[in-house]
Design an enzyme around this catalytic site. Sequence first.
Site, short mmCIF file in Angstrom:
data_model
loop_
_atom_site.label_atom_id
_atom_site.label_comp_id
_atom_site.label_asym_id
_atom_site.label_seq_id
_atom_site.Cartn_x
_atom_site.Cartn_y
_atom_site.Cartn_z
N GLN A 14 53.45 38.77 37.47
CA GLN A 14 54.03 39.99 37.62
C GLN A 14 53.59 40.74 39.18
O GLN A 14 52.35 40.71 39.30
CB GLN A 14 53.22 40.98 36.63
CG GLN A 14 53.79 42.14 36.19
CD GLN A 14 52.91 43.29 35.57
OE1 GLN A 14 51.63 43.03 35.39
NE2 GLN A 14 53.58 44.26 34.84
N TYR A 23 13.80 8.98 50.24
CA TYR A 23 14.96 9.36 51.60
C TYR A 23 14.29 9.14 52.91
O TYR A 23 13.19 9.42 53.30
CB TYR A 23 14.99 10.96 51.15
CG TYR A 23 16.36 11.18 52.35
CD1 TYR A 23 17.26 10.45 52.40
CD2 TYR A 23 16.02 12.50 53.03
CE1 TYR A 23 18.53 11.10 53.14
CE2 TYR A 23 16.87 12.91 53.60
CZ TYR A 23 18.06 12.55 53.85
OH TYR A 23 19.30 12.65 54.50
N ARG A 42 15.92 18.11 37.51
CA ARG A 42 16.93 18.26 38.08
C ARG A 42 18.11 17.18 37.68
O ARG A 42 17.67 16.19 36.94
CB ARG A 42 16.74 17.89 39.75
CG ARG A 42 16.12 19.22 40.30
CD ARG A 42 15.58 18.75 41.66
NE ARG A 42 16.32 18.42 42.50
CZ ARG A 42 16.40 17.61 43.83
NH1 ARG A 42 14.90 17.44 44.11
NH2 ARG A 42 17.23 17.18 44.52
N ALA A 96 46.71 39.99 32.22
CA ALA A 96 45.55 39.79 33.08
C ALA A 96 46.02 40.08 34.47
O ALA A 96 45.71 39.42 35.44
CB ALA A 96 44.88 38.45 32.92
N ARG A 106 37.43 49.02 38.92
CA ARG A 106 36.30 49.59 38.65
C ARG A 106 35.04 48.65 38.54
O ARG A 106 34.03 48.90 38.39
CB ARG A 106 36.40 50.43 37.37
CG ARG A 106 36.97 51.83 37.34
CD ARG A 106 37.26 52.33 36.19
NE ARG A 106 38.30 51.97 35.49
CZ ARG A 106 38.72 52.32 34.43
NH1 ARG A 106 37.95 52.96 33.43
NH2 ARG A 106 39.76 51.65 33.75
C1 UD1 Z 1 46.48 50.07 27.08
C2 UD1 Z 1 47.35 50.37 26.12
C3 UD1 Z 1 46.62 51.56 25.17
C4 UD1 Z 1 45.32 50.90 24.56
C5 UD1 Z 1 44.64 50.19 25.86
C6 UD1 Z 1 43.49 49.41 25.28
C7 UD1 Z 1 49.75 50.44 26.85
C8 UD1 Z 1 50.49 51.50 27.78
N1 UD1 Z 1 48.48 51.34 26.58
O1 UD1 Z 1 46.10 51.00 27.95
O2 UD1 Z 1 47.44 52.08 24.23
O3 UD1 Z 1 44.64 51.67 24.13
O4 UD1 Z 1 45.50 49.27 26.56
O5 UD1 Z 1 42.72 48.98 26.33
O6 UD1 Z 1 49.83 49.60 26.63
N2 UD1 Z 1 48.19 44.77 32.59
C9 UD1 Z 1 49.09 44.05 33.32
N3 UD1 Z 1 50.16 44.53 34.10
C10 UD1 Z 1 50.24 46.01 34.04
C11 UD1 Z 1 49.54 46.89 33.33
C12 UD1 Z 1 48.29 46.41 32.78
O7 UD1 Z 1 48.83 42.79 33.32
O8 UD1 Z 1 51.50 46.08 34.60
C13 UD1 Z 1 47.07 44.23 32.01
C14 UD1 Z 1 45.62 44.73 32.57
O9 UD1 Z 1 45.32 43.67 33.36
C15 UD1 Z 1 44.81 44.66 31.40
C16 UD1 Z 1 45.87 45.18 30.08
O10 UD1 Z 1 47.00 44.82 30.69
O11 UD1 Z 1 44.27 43.55 31.05
C17 UD1 Z 1 45.54 46.55 30.00
O12 UD1 Z 1 46.03 47.45 30.80
P1 UD1 Z 1 44.98 48.53 31.09
O13 UD1 Z 1 45.69 49.44 32.24
O14 UD1 Z 1 43.80 48.61 31.13
O15 UD1 Z 1 45.83 49.54 29.86
P2 UD1 Z 1 45.91 51.07 29.51
O16 UD1 Z 1 47.18 51.41 30.13
O17 UD1 Z 1 44.76 51.57 29.72
#
Ligand code: UD1
Length: 486
Positions: free
Chosen positions: A79, A397, A343, A13, A19
């Site tokens: 992270q 009051y 309330r 997370a 977006r």
């Molecule tokens: C990732 C998967 C993809 C899958 C998709 C499902 C990888 C490389 N790809 O895609 O195969 O279909 O999820 O939704 O894993 N996050 C971090 N730190 C980071 C990057 C991401 O915490 O450095 C977290 C994001 O907040 C999110 C989750 O990981 O909750 C997924 O990240 P997101 O960038 O949405 O995933 P994709 O790369 O699109």
Amino acid sequence: MSVNRPAAVIVLAAGEGTRMKSKLPKVLHELNGRSMLGHVLAAARELDPQHAVVVVGHAREQVRSHLREIAPQAATAVQEEQNGTGHAVRMAIEDLAAKGVKLSGTVVLTCGDTPLLRGSTLAELVAAHDEEGNAVTALSARVPDPHGYGRIVRDADGDFTGIVEHADATPEQHAIDEINSGMYAFDGALLSEVVQRLSTDNAKGEEYVTDAVALLRGDGHRVGAWAAGDWHEVQGVNNRVQLSEARRVLNDRLLHEHMLAGVTVVDPATTWVDAQVTIGRDTVLEPGTRLLGATCVGEDAVVGPRADLRDTVVGAGATVRETTADRAEIGPGASVGPYTYLRPGTRLAERSKAGAFVEVKNSNVGAESKIPHLTYVGDADIGVGSNIGCSSVFVNYDGVNKSRSVIGDHVRIGSDNTIVAPVHVGDGAYSGAGTVVRDDVPPGALAVSEGHRQRNVEGWTRRKRPGTPSAEAAEQADRHRADDKQ
Ligand code: UD1
Ligand code: CA
């Protein structure tokens, strides 16, 4: 399903969720009474993991303070920069290692933005993973539109060989409709080792956790992809359109469960319930009803149309229509509404009534007592079988202090009374219409306000409001009276 207790659940997370176009971090957006992260953690909790770690990055203080409220047992790992899902997992594992936790057993990896995920699906994933003896089992799904997702790649024999990201996929791979959900069951020891080996040699230049599949397979370990039955469950939410779609799906799911358990929902399209709400059998939810937070409705009640109840208890057989209530208790068989505002701290005992245009706050209303119309009751304790006349106000009051009023049993407060707290009206007492009750009333007494005799000042409108329609009407009436006398 009972599965082996996982060593850990890791929830990613750290992403910004640009977006959403929001000040609020994406995973804190709410649906059905919980944040997205809260829903994911609720599903994870069903596995009873030894450790739960949420990887935080963007707006981490906001996410952390939310976690302290909803899941104080969950740890966080930071992270600093979002260098990919594999990097995020590495941060979580290094954090656990620094605390002396060595992961042996299963580690479940999920994302914070999949609020439709069920705990039972995670349990099935873990069961399949254990049964197959896999190093990693990816939760996959066949979806109508795979665009943007990582794809599950299989060889000619149908064996799972790896995951390819959309950005790195060939045109043939783009046609694959089995997607990677981003959730996995891993062998914890192998995961700890393989996250050290992830490269950044890909379209995004990030450490992909998905690369762990091919690496582990290359080492000769078994890998698997287990498909979820309901693809909605793995749908990630990236913008507010998807958030509203997820809310609709989740709400329908919750309503279906209530209906199958014996609740009548007249119009599911306009009825909204939060995840923690409980509803008894043979209760009817009329259109336009929202049951929020920890609201708990007993059996045989009728709620709505248009009731908005938050953290409110509704007793068996109660009727609550056109009502807004917050942290109130409505007793069994009580009648509330229409157009009633309850309330915090309102407690209506069994078979009592709060009727039209009545507001009640921080008050106890005894059994079978009635506040039928147009009344404000604040900071009062009303006994049993009493009646508060129409259009009365409890003046609680004085501008500085709030005080309580006590109304005994079987009291009859007349219409348009002003009850000035602190004051005590004894059992069986009455008060006349328009009384200002400033002093205690002994049991059985009649209270009337002195100095309030009506006095008519003849001809006042004609003299003081000459030329107005009122004066003209009064003059015309006077002429009629004069004519009648002749
Ligand atoms: C990732 C998967 C993809 C899958 C998709 C499902 C990888 C490389 N790809 O895609 O195969 O279909 O999820 O939704 O894993 N996050 C971090 N730190 C980071 C990057 C991401 O915490 O450095 C977290 C994001 O907040 C999110 C989750 O990981 O909750 C997924 O990240 P997101 O960038 O949405 O995933 P994709 O790369 O699109
Ligand atoms: Ca009044």
